[in-house]
Structures are given as structure tokens and as C-alpha cells.
Design an enzyme around this catalytic site. Structure first.
Site, PDB file in Angstrom:
ATOM      1  N   GLU A  30       0.807  -1.224   0.000  1.00 14.77           N
ATOM      2  CA  GLU A  30       0.000   0.000   0.000  1.00 14.77           C
ATOM      3  C   GLU A  30       0.847   1.284   0.000  1.00 14.77           C
ATOM      4  O   GLU A  30       0.650   2.184   0.801  1.00 14.77           O
ATOM      5  CB  GLU A  30      -0.981  -0.025   1.188  1.00 14.77           C
ATOM      6  CG  GLU A  30      -1.913  -1.227   1.095  1.00 14.77           C
ATOM      7  CD  GLU A  30      -2.852  -1.410   2.289  1.00 14.77           C
ATOM      8  OE1 GLU A  30      -2.855  -0.560   3.191  1.00 14.77           O
ATOM      9  OE2 GLU A  30      -3.588  -2.410   2.305  1.00 14.77           O
TER      10      GLU A  30
ATOM     11  N   ASN B   5       2.177  -4.966  -3.271  1.00 12.08           N
ATOM     12  CA  ASN B   5       0.767  -5.298  -3.069  1.00 12.08           C
ATOM     13  C   ASN B   5      -0.015  -4.021  -2.783  1.00 12.08           C
ATOM     14  O   ASN B   5       0.478  -3.122  -2.101  1.00 12.08           O
ATOM     15  CB  ASN B   5       0.690  -6.247  -1.864  1.00 12.08           C
ATOM     16  CG  ASN B   5      -0.655  -6.901  -1.649  1.00 12.08           C
ATOM     17  OD1 ASN B   5      -1.243  -7.445  -2.585  1.00 12.08           O
ATOM     18  ND2 ASN B   5      -1.161  -6.859  -0.423  1.00 12.08           N
TER      19      ASN B   5
ATOM     20  N   HIS C 136     -10.232  -6.149  -2.740  1.00 13.82           N
ATOM     21  CA  HIS C 136     -11.342  -5.951  -1.797  1.00 13.82           C
ATOM     22  C   HIS C 136     -12.444  -5.240  -2.586  1.00 13.82           C
ATOM     23  O   HIS C 136     -12.434  -4.016  -2.729  1.00 13.82           O
ATOM     24  CB  HIS C 136     -10.896  -5.105  -0.601  1.00 13.82           C
ATOM     25  CG  HIS C 136      -9.903  -5.802   0.273  1.00 13.82           C
ATOM     26  ND1 HIS C 136     -10.221  -6.931   0.989  1.00 13.82           N
ATOM     27  CD2 HIS C 136      -8.597  -5.548   0.534  1.00 13.82           C
ATOM     28  CE1 HIS C 136      -9.154  -7.340   1.665  1.00 13.82           C
ATOM     29  NE2 HIS C 136      -8.158  -6.521   1.393  1.00 13.82           N
TER      30      HIS C 136
ATOM     31  N   GLU D  30      -6.137 -10.699  -1.657  1.00 18.09           N
ATOM     32  CA  GLU D  30      -6.995 -10.492  -0.480  1.00 18.09           C
ATOM     33  C   GLU D  30      -8.467 -10.420  -0.885  1.00 18.09           C
ATOM     34  O   GLU D  30      -9.233  -9.606  -0.359  1.00 18.09           O
ATOM     35  CB  GLU D  30      -6.591  -9.193   0.249  1.00 18.09           C
ATOM     36  CG  GLU D  30      -5.120  -9.144   0.627  1.00 18.09           C
ATOM     37  CD  GLU D  30      -4.725  -7.901   1.425  1.00 18.09           C
ATOM     38  OE1 GLU D  30      -5.619  -7.175   1.916  1.00 18.09           O
ATOM     39  OE2 GLU D  30      -3.510  -7.666   1.560  1.00 18.09           O
TER      40      GLU D  30
ATOM     41  N   ASP E  95     -12.230 -10.312  -1.362  1.00 20.87           N
ATOM     42  CA  ASP E  95     -13.561 -10.437  -0.764  1.00 20.87           C
ATOM     43  C   ASP E  95     -14.482  -9.473  -1.499  1.00 20.87           C
ATOM     44  O   ASP E  95     -14.013  -8.539  -2.156  1.00 20.87           O
ATOM     45  CB  ASP E  95     -13.580 -10.242   0.765  1.00 20.87           C
ATOM     46  CG  ASP E  95     -12.853  -9.017   1.274  1.00 20.87           C
ATOM     47  OD1 ASP E  95     -12.735  -8.027   0.529  1.00 20.87           O
ATOM     48  OD2 ASP E  95     -12.419  -9.024   2.440  1.00 20.87           O
TER      49      ASP E  95
END
Ligand code: G3I
Length: 316
Positions: free
Chosen positions: A129, A170, A206, A234, A236
Site C-alpha cells: 500500500e 501489493n 477488496h 486479499e 472479498d
């Protein structure tokens, strides 16, 4: 179905999840799914800086060791998350203002963590990030004190600490072709041109129901074309709760699209979902009134999403 990890493996890919060791202790259903379905394990929290080095030079390996031990016991690989990140960074580190000292502290941390697990880690999120949505650098302590070069410094250090781990950058909201993903694209292209070690790009993914970006596959492809692997790190797909039937059905199509996009590109080597069941998901804590983002409901019944992703993997 057969274990989904077996289906993923047939196409040379993995199926992973974010793992919290205490949940395997307290919840037998969680543990059973964790052991059966997945071939890649990411530490949801226990390899982060505040977990492993809460005070300077004082290391606590218990949570990180538990992740590696679990994975090895179940013949799973480990995705290391994460070495350099502005969040879950203890105050002693985030308050450093002297560049020489911060550089030393950052490299010592990388060496200590990546060095301890040398040979045990398939991939490291070396830097997490580092960018804002508009493509500028996030003004983390590392950026402010060390300047643009800190990412390169971190990757070089990680390579020397564990030469066999694949090294990734990432981020979130990089799933579409947009300013942020283009900033990472430019960084990877520059690293490749100058021989700075980098092996992979993590798209956190996400996502919000109904909003899988139309450029998702194209985005994955452009990174692979630079000569790095892509990983969905990650995944979702959240919605307002309580979930409507319509959103649950849409979510199943969204999971399908994500897996199809990855499975369509040679070099997109696997998908990790950020948890197992909705019960322990991070989402309601951060996005009030949202959730239902994972393929398993809180009671471990499966959502339609699971059948869709299993089908894309070719699970029988
Ligand atoms: O361990 C303490 C516990 O002692 C305390 O009682 C409790 C009270 O709030 O907090 C516990 O710590 C929490 C920690 O998770 C462990 O459960 C923190 O409050 C909570 O903020 C922390 O959240 C994690 C979050 O990262 C922190 O940024 C989530 O579990 C984790 O899923 C989330 O993961 C991040 C990725 O690392 C990076 N990408 C985004 C993703 C989602 O935010």
C-alpha cells in the site's frame, strides 16, 4: 467437491486464504476448511511489523511461527504479509525522523523477518500500500523520511535476506486499469529495466458487489506482459447487510468473474480470499453496515459464490 486446492493445482495455481491462528484453536469448522481447501496460507495479522517487532529489537515470533507451522503441517505454502507497511507499524518505528536510522531499522526488520523464515516463504509482500488512489506516493513515514528510493531499498534487502522467495508489491484499488495501478505498473517497468528485484504484483481485490472492474483481466495481463507474476491477494466482495438474495446472486457472478480473469491469464498464479467465513471478516469493523463478503456464511453454509469459483477451477 474435491478439495479446491486440488482443482487449482491442476492448472498450476493455488487457492489461498488469510489465516488467523487463534481461530483454528477455537473453531473446529474453521480449522477443517483451512486444512482441506487451501494450498496457500497468508498470515492475516501475525507477520506484520507490530506483531513480530513490537519494540525495537524485541521480536515475538509466536504468531508468525504458528502460521508457518500450520502450513507445513498441511502441505501448504506460505505467503508472507508484510514487511514494509505504514499500518500496524508500532510507534517506535513510525516516529523515526532520521533517514539513516530509519533506513537501518527498515533493513534490519526485513533481514530479521525474511531471514528467520528463509526457505519457508513462497512469496513476500515486501511493500504494501505504497500508493494513493491518484497514483502519487502515500506519505508514509518511509516515504517522508527516505523518499522514493525506499521501495527499491526494501526489495534489494528482501532479495538478499531470502533469495528464493518471490518478491511482490501489493495494493488495493489496483484491480482496474486506473491511476493507482498505472503507478505500480510504471514502478515495475522501471525496476525491470534497471534490474531491481521484483517478481510479482498483488492485487488485493477488496471488491464491492456488482463492481468487478471491466478492465480486470486486461490489467492482470499488462502486468504479466512486464514479466512479473500476478496474484489476487486479499479477495472479498462486500455488500450491505443483511444481504439481499439479489446481491448474493450478483456476488456469485462477481466471484466467477474474478476467478475467470485470473485463470485466463498465464502468469496469474492464484487467488487468496481474505478469510473463510463472514463471522471473522474485517469488513463490518471498517465498513459499518457492510459484510457478507466471503464464500462461507457465518454458520459455514456455503454461498452461491463457492459453486461458481469451484466451477471455474474445474473442481469435480
Ligand atoms: O489483537 C487485538 C486485540 O487484542 C484487541 O482486543 C482487539 C480490539 O479491537 O484488537 C485486536 O487487534 C485487531 C487486529 O486486527 C487483530 O484482530 C485490530 O484492532 C484490527 O484493526 C486489526 O485489523 C486488521 C487490519 O488489517 C488492520 O489494518 C484485520 O484483521 C486484517 O484483516 C486487515 O488486513 C488488511 C491487510 O493486512 C492489508 N490490506 C487490507 C486488509 C483489510 O484491511
Amino acid at each position: 467437491y474435491e478439495p479446491l486446492r486440488d482443482a487449482a493445482e491442476r492448472s498450476g495455481r493455488y487457492f489461498g486464504f488469510a489465516y488467523a491462528p487463534h481461530l483454528a484453536q477455537q473453531d473446529a469448522n474453521y480449522r477443517a476448511i483451512a486444512e482441506r481447501e487451501f494450498s496457500m496460507v497468508t498470515a492475516e495479522n501475525t507477520m506484520k511489523w507490530e506483531s513480530v517487532q513490537p519494540s525495537e529489537g524485541q521480536f515475538n515470533w509466536s504468531g508468525a511461527d504458528a502460521v508457518v507451522d500450520f502450513a507445513q503441517a498441511n502441505n501448504q505454502e506460505v505467503y508472507g504479509h508484510t514487511l514494509v507497511w505504514h499500518s500496524q507499524l508500532p510507534g517506535w518505528a513510525s516516529n523515526i525522523s532520521d533517514p539513516t536510522r530509519l533506513s537501518t531499522v527498515m533493513k534490519d526488520h526485513i533481514n530479521a523477518v525474511a531471514g528467520r523464515y528463509k526457505g519457508d516463504i513462497a512469496y513476500w509482500d515486501v511493500v504494501n500500500e505504497a500508493f494513493e488512489d491518484n497514483g502519487t506516493r502515500r506519505q508514509s513515514v518511509f516515504q517522508r523520511v527516505l523518499g522514493d528510493g525506499y521501495i527499491e531499498e526494501a526489495f534489494r534487502e528482501a532479495r538478499s535476506a531470502d533469495p528464493n522467495a518471490k518478491l511482490c508489491i501489493n495494493d488495493y484499488s489496483t484491480d482496474a486499469i486506473n491511476s493507482k495501478s498505472t503507478a505500480i505498473y510504471n514502478l515495475v517497468r522501471d525496476f525491470k529495466a534497471r534490474g531491481v528485484p521484483i517478481d510479482c504484483v498483488g492485487l488485493q481485490s477488496h471488491l464491492i458487489v456488482g463492481q468487478v472492474p471491466s478492465t480486470y483481466q486486461q490489467n492482470i495481463q499488462r502486468f504479466v506482459d512486464l514479466g512479473v507474476e500476478v496474484r489476487i491477494t486479499e479477495l472479498d466482495i462486500r455488500m450491505n447487510t443483511p444481504a439481499s438474495q439479489q446481491n448474493i446472486a450478483q456476488q456469485a457472478q462477481d466471484y466467477k468473474k474474478v476467478f475467470e480473469a485470473c485463470w485466463a491469464v498465464d502468469g496469474c498464479n492464484g487467488v487468496t480470499i481474505w478469510g473463510i467465513s463472514d463471522q471473522y471478516s474485517w469488513i463490518p469493523d471498517v465498513f459499518s453496515g457492510e459484510g457478507a463478503a466471503l464464500p462461507w456464511n457465518s454458520d459455514y453454509s456455503v454461498k452461491p459464490a463457492l459453486a461458481e469459483l469451484a466451477q471455474v477451477m474445474g473442481a469435480t
